[in-house]
Design a protein around this motif. Structure first.
Motif, PDB file in Angstrom:
ATOM      1  N   TYR A  91      13.760   0.206  -5.254  1.00 15.76           N
ATOM      2  CA  TYR A  91      13.866  -0.876  -4.279  1.00 15.76           C
ATOM      3  C   TYR A  91      13.170  -2.108  -4.817  1.00 15.76           C
ATOM      4  CZ  TYR A  91      15.717   2.289  -0.822  1.00 15.76           C
ATOM      5  OH  TYR A  91      16.517   3.161  -0.154  1.00 15.76           O
ATOM      6  N   ARG A  92      13.605  -3.268  -4.345  1.00 22.65           N
ATOM      7  CA  ARG A  92      13.047  -4.529  -4.825  1.00 22.65           C
ATOM      8  C   ARG A  92      11.830  -4.973  -4.035  1.00 22.65           C
ATOM      9  NH1 ARG A  92      18.391  -5.624  -4.261  1.00 22.65           N
ATOM     10  NH2 ARG A  92      17.944  -6.949  -2.495  1.00 22.65           N
ATOM     11  N   SER A  93      11.734  -4.600  -2.785  1.00 19.55           N
ATOM     12  CA  SER A  93      10.624  -5.096  -1.979  1.00 19.55           C
ATOM     13  C   SER A  93      10.322  -4.129  -0.854  1.00 19.55           C
ATOM     14  CB  SER A  93      10.945  -6.484  -1.425  1.00 19.55           C
ATOM     15  OG  SER A  93      12.061  -6.422  -0.555  1.00 19.55           O
ATOM     16  N   GLN A  94       9.192  -4.367  -0.191  1.00 18.60           N
ATOM     17  CA  GLN A  94       8.754  -3.484   0.876  1.00 18.60           C
ATOM     18  C   GLN A  94       7.791  -4.220   1.789  1.00 18.60           C
ATOM     19  OE1 GLN A  94       6.927  -3.816  -1.886  1.00 18.60           O
ATOM     20  NE2 GLN A  94       5.219  -4.338  -0.599  1.00 18.60           N
ATOM     21  N   ARG A  95       7.634  -3.715   2.991  1.00 19.33           N
ATOM     22  CA  ARG A  95       6.615  -4.177   3.925  1.00 19.33           C
ATOM     23  C   ARG A  95       6.096  -2.974   4.675  1.00 19.33           C
ATOM     24  NH1 ARG A  95       5.684  -7.507   1.099  1.00 19.33           N
ATOM     25  NH2 ARG A  95       6.261  -9.650   1.224  1.00 19.33           N
ATOM     26  N   HIS A  96       4.791  -2.907   4.822  1.00 18.12           N
ATOM     27  CA  HIS A  96       4.116  -1.818   5.527  1.00 18.12           C
ATOM     28  C   HIS A  96       4.145  -2.133   7.024  1.00 18.12           C
ATOM     29  CE1 HIS A  96       0.431   0.036   7.212  1.00 18.12           C
ATOM     30  NE2 HIS A  96       0.718   1.023   6.392  1.00 18.12           N
ATOM     31  N   ALA A  97       4.368  -1.116   7.841  1.00 16.56           N
ATOM     32  CA  ALA A  97       4.332  -1.277   9.298  1.00 16.56           C
ATOM     33  C   ALA A  97       3.741  -0.016   9.909  1.00 16.56           C
ATOM     34  CB  ALA A  97       5.737  -1.521   9.847  1.00 16.56           C
ATOM     35  N   VAL A  98       3.082  -0.189  11.058  1.00 18.74           N
ATOM     36  CA  VAL A  98       2.514   0.930  11.801  1.00 18.74           C
ATOM     37  C   VAL A  98       3.202   0.968  13.166  1.00 18.74           C
ATOM     38  CG1 VAL A  98       0.422   1.948  12.772  1.00 18.74           C
ATOM     39  CG2 VAL A  98       0.307   0.688  10.605  1.00 18.74           C
ATOM     40  N   GLY A  99       3.770   2.129  13.504  1.00 24.77           N
ATOM     41  CA  GLY A  99       4.453   2.284  14.776  1.00 24.77           C
ATOM     42  C   GLY A  99       3.472   2.413  15.930  1.00 24.77           C
ATOM     43  N   GLU A 100       3.972   2.264  17.147  1.00 31.89           N
ATOM     44  CA  GLU A 100       3.131   2.394  18.343  1.00 31.89           C
ATOM     45  C   GLU A 100       2.468   3.765  18.422  1.00 31.89           C
ATOM     46  OE1 GLU A 100       5.475   1.378  21.752  1.00 31.89           O
ATOM     47  OE2 GLU A 100       5.691  -0.705  21.125  1.00 31.89           O
ATOM     48  N   ASP A 101       3.109   4.766  17.827  1.00 30.01           N
ATOM     49  CA  ASP A 101       2.554   6.127  17.828  1.00 30.01           C
ATOM     50  C   ASP A 101       1.595   6.364  16.664  1.00 30.01           C
ATOM     51  OD1 ASP A 101       4.311   6.155  15.696  1.00 30.01           O
ATOM     52  OD2 ASP A 101       5.406   7.935  16.359  1.00 30.01           O
ATOM     53  N   GLY A 102       1.325   5.314  15.850  1.00 34.54           N
ATOM     54  CA  GLY A 102       0.420   5.437  14.718  1.00 34.54           C
ATOM     55  C   GLY A 102       1.091   5.835  13.416  1.00 34.54           C
TER      56      GLY A 102
END
Length: 143
Positions: A73-84
């Protein structure tokens, strides 16, 4: 690594990445549960995403490692869901769940949205997430 409190005046911090892993693209710096994670997309053959981590922003930082993904993959972004739950949102509308340590992945890559093809400034082409086409664009001379 650089630091600024006003986005005008910048001070150098310590280097986070000290090994050559290829041409680094736009990184994603995250602080999660008291640890720092730097997710690093790398232009290489094949393209790859690396991650390094530290307990303090000034390090010491770990050696780079590659969380598993089904393809480059060329790019990414980290995210945290409401459930952690932790996720890497990848280019082309895909995502993969991260393990609790943030250094490895769990399960398979999922396709979650279809990006929109766009033509940009000076004929450059790319992809953007849905909904972005509804946002006002910033062009020279506009307010």
């Amino acid at each position: 690594m650089w630091h600024s409190r006003d986005l005008v005046n910048w001070q150098p911090r310590k280097a986070a990445l000290t090994k050559n892993i290829g041409s680094v693209w736009a990184v994603s710096l995250e602080k999660h549960d008291g640890q720092y994670f730097l997710y690093i997309p790398v232009k290489a053959k094949p393209n790859a995403i690396h991650v390094i981590w530290a307990d303090h922003i000034d390090g010491p930082w770990s050696d780079p490692m590659r969380p598993r993904a089904a393809r480059p993959y060329r790019s990414q972004r980290h995210a945290v869901g409401e459930d952690g739950s932790r996720w890497l949102f990848l280019s082309e509308g895909d995502r993969i769940r991260l393990a609790d340590d943030g250094l490895s992945t769990v399960g398979k890559v999922e396709h979650v949205y279809d990006p929109v093809a766009v033509s940009g400034h000076m004929g450059r082409r790319g992809l953007q997430s849905r909904g972005a086409e509804d946002r006002p664009s910033r062009r020279a001379g506009s307010t």
